[in-house]
Every structure is written in structure tokens, then in C-alpha cells.
Motif scaffolding. Structure first.
Motif, PDB file in Angstrom:
ATOM      1  N   GLU A  75       1.026  -1.213   0.025  1.00 50.64           N
ATOM      2  CA  GLU A  75       0.046  -0.061  -0.197  1.00 50.64           C
ATOM      3  C   GLU A  75       0.801   1.207   0.074  1.00 50.64           C
ATOM      4  N   ASP A  76       0.601   2.150  -0.722  1.00 49.47           N
ATOM      5  CA  ASP A  76       1.206   3.738  -0.771  1.00 49.47           C
ATOM      6  C   ASP A  76       1.057   4.285   0.465  1.00 49.47           C
ATOM      7  N   VAL A  77      -0.085   4.063   1.258  1.00 52.33           N
ATOM      8  CA  VAL A  77      -0.166   4.851   2.694  1.00 52.33           C
ATOM      9  C   VAL A  77      -0.957   3.681   3.413  1.00 52.33           C
ATOM     10  N   GLU A  78      -0.355   3.572   4.482  1.00 52.69           N
ATOM     11  CA  GLU A  78      -0.991   2.614   5.434  1.00 52.69           C
ATOM     12  C   GLU A  78      -2.119   3.489   6.341  1.00 52.69           C
ATOM     13  N   LEU A  79      -3.185   2.859   6.061  1.00 47.79           N
ATOM     14  CA  LEU A  79      -4.373   3.458   6.482  1.00 47.79           C
ATOM     15  C   LEU A  79      -4.552   2.942   8.113  1.00 47.79           C
ATOM     16  N   PRO A  80      -5.006   4.057   8.905  1.00 49.19           N
ATOM     17  CA  PRO A  80      -5.250   3.707  10.357  1.00 49.19           C
ATOM     18  C   PRO A  80      -6.366   2.949  10.458  1.00 49.19           C
ATOM     19  N   ALA A  81      -6.439   1.914  11.473  1.00 49.36           N
ATOM     20  CA  ALA A  81      -7.535   1.082  11.687  1.00 49.36           C
ATOM     21  C   ALA A  81      -8.656   1.919  12.172  1.00 49.36           C
ATOM     22  N   VAL A  82      -8.414   2.727  13.252  1.00 49.32           N
ATOM     23  CA  VAL A  82      -9.511   3.532  13.855  1.00 49.32           C
ATOM     24  C   VAL A  82      -9.678   4.856  13.117  1.00 49.32           C
ATOM     25  N   ARG A  83     -10.894   5.043  12.398  1.00 53.36           N
ATOM     26  CA  ARG A  83     -11.205   6.144  11.531  1.00 53.36           C
ATOM     27  C   ARG A  83     -12.092   7.279  12.199  1.00 53.36           C
TER      28      ARG A  83
END
Length: 264
Positions: A237-245
């Protein structure tokens, strides 16, 4: 980073279908607020789908799963591809006879649809997740077909042609947990969501994380069979997304769930 959850129950399970769905939704509420939805199906009946824009709090009080519905899929969306203003892009997604939910990102969705000669369910749809369910419909949910997907994936679906079965899969880069009870099997993006079901449903569950490269078939409240496949591990992934949005959605839904359970 979306959230997925659901269940397969034996008809004699004492778990409240609606309260279990509400508990699962509250448990994954913090993972997205662009759209929310759920689907339910009795073992021999049609799939009913409800979805809307907004977070889990917009739907929590409205969930109503019939007592005879022993299968459910639940989703909260933090969208990456396929704008949530288009109804068909939101989950649960229908493609032909298959209705499913997905957490992740599929980068070769358009390529796969073209390769198989598959049209979008609706011409305006652009969501990448549809490729998973289009492949499931075209291949009768064969595990090997999942190897063609390039991206991050945890997903679940039901097929109108195959009553009584919930398919559950984990590729790479997305979490997935299952919890097995005496007469029921639940699944969710996080262990916390399963613990929420234990607290409010209430049920006792043996919990474990699903291995990457697994396809599970849930039937009659149990894991009926498991197949293995080789997901493409080269995806990064280009950007690692946070689990808690949306932490406020999680906190709000858990507070509201406590009131719902007390009243029940």
C-alpha cells in the motif's frame, strides 16, 4: 480502512438476530463513517439489503433482522475507490446472485472485469470491491479465482444460488477474526467486535484470527470447510491507513448498544 462483520447461526441458536447484528456493528463502528449497511437472509429465502450514507450511529437503532434469518453481513465504509454518493458503490454490494462486503483495496478490478467479460452490476458503479463478488459469481466461489486479485482484502459474501452458506476470505494486509459458539459462528475485522457480541448477545465464543490465503464456508452455525489459496504478496500500500477512523462513532454506538440491550 473499512469494517466487516457477520454471522452464520443454527436455526435453534438462542442468539437474538437483531441484537447480534447491532453488537457487531457497534464493534466495527470506529473503522469508517462514509456509509453503513447490512444484509440478512433466511436459509431458504431472499437476501434483504439495507444501506445508507453516514456512520454506524445512523443505522444502529434501525437494524431489524427477522428471527428466521440465520445469516447476516454488516459493513462500515471508509471509502478509497467508488464515491459513496453512488448507492451501488456502498456495501453490501450486489453483483448478480452474489451479495458481499469487503475491507481493503483491489487495484486490478477493472482489468479483471474486462478479462472475464463482466459488466458492472450498474453502469455508474466504480467500486473496486465488485471485482471480488463478480469473480465469486462467475466461478462459483472457487478459491483459486481469488489468486487473481491484486490488493488488500478481507471479505465475505452470500450467493443466492447456494442457500445456507456464508463465504469468508482473507487475502493480505487486512485483519479477520472468527468466533465459534455452540450453535453459531461470528466473524469480524477485530477481536474486539467479537468480544462485543459476547457481552451483549450474549454468547461464549472461541476466537481465532483467520490465516492469510484462506477461504472459509460457514453453514448451519459452523465452519463447514476451508480452502487455501495463494494471495499476491507483492502488493504494497502506498499509504498505510489507520484502523480507527471514527473513534466517536465507536464510543457513541457502544453507549447506545448498552441502552438497547438493557431495554431488551
Amino acid at each position: 480502512m473499512c469494517g466487516i462483520a457477520g454471522y452464520s447461526l443454527k436455526p435453534e441458536s438462542s442468539a437474538s438476530r437483531t441484537l447480534a447484528a447491532q453488537a457487531l456493528l457497534a464493534g466495527i463502528a470506529e473503522r469508517g463513517a462514509d456509509a453503513v449497511g447490512y444484509a440478512s437472509r433466511p436459509d431458504d429465502g431472499a437476501i434483504a439489503i439495507t444501506k445508507l450514507r453516514g456512520g454506524a450511529s445512523a443505522l444502529l437503532d434501525e437494524i431489524a433482522v427477522p428471527a428466521g434469518a440465520n445469516q447476516a453481513l454488516i459493513h462500515v465504509r471508509d471509502y478509497t475507490k467508488g464515491h459513496p454518493e453512488i448507492y451501488g458503490n456502498n456495501h453490501p454490494i450486489r453483483h448478480g446472485a452474489v451479495v458481499g462486503i469487503h475491507n481493503g483495496l483491489i487495484q486490478n478490478d477493472d482489468e479483471l472485469l474486462e478479462r472475464y467479460g463482466l459488466a458492472r452490476q450498474d453502469a455508474e458503479m466504480t467500486v473496486d470491491s465488485e471485482a471480488i463478488f463478480a469473480l465469486a459469481e462467475a466461478t462459483s466461489s472457487h478459491a483459486e479465482a481469488l489468486e487473481e486479485l491484486y490488493g488488500a482484502m478481507a471479505a465475505a459474501w452470500v450467493d443466492e444460488r447456494k442457500p445456507g452458506i456464508v463465504y469468508l476470505t482473507r487475502g493480505v494486509h487486512r485483519p479477520l477474526w472468527v468466533g465459534r459458539g455452540a450453535r453459531e459462528t461470528f466473524f469480524a475485522s477485530t477481536r474486539l467486535a467479537l468480544e462485543t457480541v459476547e457481552r451483549f448477545a450474549p454468547v461464549r465464543l472461541q476466537k481465532r484470527e483467520v490465516a492469510q490465503g484462506s477461504l472459509l464456508a460457514l453453514a448451519d452455525g459452523r465452519v463447514a470447510w476451508t480452502e487455501r489459496f495463494r494471495p499476491d504478496g507483492s502488493f504494497v500500500e502506498d499509504v498505510e491507513l489507520p484502523a480507527v477512523r471514527t473513534p466517536h462513532e465507536g464510543a457513541s454506538c457502544l453507549q447506545r448498544l448498552a441502552l438497547i440491550a438493557a431495554a431488551a
